[in-house]
Design an enzyme around this catalytic site. Structure first.
Site, PDB file in Angstrom:
ATOM      1  N   SER A  24      -6.877  62.849  24.698  1.00  0.00           N
ATOM      2  CA  SER A  24      -5.623  63.594  24.654  1.00  0.00           C
ATOM      3  C   SER A  24      -5.823  64.807  23.763  1.00  0.00           C
ATOM      4  O   SER A  24      -6.775  64.837  22.960  1.00  0.00           O
ATOM      5  CB  SER A  24      -4.509  62.711  24.069  1.00  0.00           C
ATOM      6  OG  SER A  24      -3.360  63.472  23.734  1.00  0.00           O
ATOM      7  N   TYR A  80      -1.153  56.959  17.849  1.00  0.00           N
ATOM      8  CA  TYR A  80      -1.605  57.332  19.189  1.00  0.00           C
ATOM      9  C   TYR A  80      -2.768  58.317  19.080  1.00  0.00           C
ATOM     10  O   TYR A  80      -3.798  58.173  19.743  1.00  0.00           O
ATOM     11  CB  TYR A  80      -0.449  57.953  19.969  1.00  0.00           C
ATOM     12  CG  TYR A  80      -0.859  58.621  21.257  1.00  0.00           C
ATOM     13  CD1 TYR A  80      -1.144  57.878  22.397  1.00  0.00           C
ATOM     14  CD2 TYR A  80      -0.967  60.017  21.340  1.00  0.00           C
ATOM     15  CE1 TYR A  80      -1.527  58.493  23.582  1.00  0.00           C
ATOM     16  CE2 TYR A  80      -1.351  60.638  22.517  1.00  0.00           C
ATOM     17  CZ  TYR A  80      -1.628  59.873  23.640  1.00  0.00           C
ATOM     18  OH  TYR A  80      -2.014  60.492  24.802  1.00  0.00           O
TER      19      TYR A  80
END
Length: 272
Positions: free
Chosen positions: A142, A155
């Site tokens: 990401s 995350y």
């Protein structure tokens, strides 16, 4: 590695980017073993694709279950005869709250799905890939894996772990038949908040300003899939997906502290 006539495993194939990856691979004449925790989503992907089980086979699987993951390669090979690659796309986000307010159980779940799920699947399939004339591992990190986003710190830590894990695999496998790619998507228009068990986003999409902002910032899942498959076929080491990820990647390299503070200011304006 060209995907034509190859068998590719895609995790998170029941929706979002995973579904679009599966559909594009099928269009490119690959076979797809679709993995998802939601069998109904996998069935919908197959229905949209309009192909039979000889081309797309759905496997309902919790990727945090190491024992079941390790049994998966034999199942895929029994069905398709071989397996040539995997796209570790499945992932979840955390609640939009600071680390201090997250429970250890919530932290563990995010790490288990995003990092250990990727590790388990890679470990399960890598011995098979090393026997193939060509094979490819694509791990989806990401932009949160290279620049921190407040209230998504765990995350980001999980996705940063995926980044380093993938880059380490690349150098370990450089002299083998197995190619490795790490992917850093930016904002993509998926239902990741709901799919992460966090309910629907609190952003008011009845407000035209929010709709305009979302469409401006978010890439479509189909476009993201095109970029990822292209990177796979070109044996790219690393790829950013979306203008936001590309811009932040450059900015963070140039001035990490400035980029981090900028993201902090921007995130204060976002209500999830």
């Amino acid at each position: 590695m060209q995907v034509n006539n190859k068998t590719i495993v895609v995790t998170g194939a029941g929706n979002g980017i995973g579904r679009e990856l599966s559909l594009l691979l099928l269009k490119k004449n690959a076979n797809v073993a679709g993995i998802d925790i939601n069998m109904a989503g996998l069935a919908e992907t197959q229905k949209i694709a309009g192909v039979g089980p000889d081309r797309f086979k759905g496997y309902e699987l919790d990727i945090t279950n190491q024992e079941k993951v390790m049994a998966l390669p034999d199942q895929v090979i029994r069905h398709f005869g071989s397996v040539d690659g995997i796209i570790n796309n499945a992932g979840i986000i955390q609640k939009f709250i600071p680390v201090n307010e997250l429970t250890i159980e919530e932290i563990t779940r995010v790490m288990d799905v995003n990092f250990y799920g990727t590790v388990y699947l890679t470990k399960a399939f890598l011995p098979v890939f090393l026997t193939r004339p060509q094979a490819h591992i694509v791990n989806v990190s990401s932009m949160g894996g290279f620049i921190p986003f407040p209230k998504q710190t765990i995350y980001g830590a999980a996705k940063a772990a995926v980044k380093i894990f993938t880059e380490g695999l690349y150098i370990e496998l450089k002299d083998t038949s197995v190619k490795v790619t790490v992917v850093h998507p930016g904002a993509v228009a998926t239902n990741i908040t709901e799919n992460s068990g966090l309910g629907k986003s609190k952003v008011d999409m009845s407000d035209p300003k929010n709709v305009a902002m979302a469409s401006k910032m978010s890439l479509s899942p189909s476009k993201a899939a095109e970029i990822i498959i292209s990177a796979m076929e070109k044996d790219r080491f690393r790829v950013t997906v979306g203008k936001d990820a590309t811009m932040l990647d450059l900015l963070y390299r140039f001035n990490p502290k400035f980029a981090t503070n900028m993201i902090g200011k921007l995130m204060k304006k976002v209500v999830m």
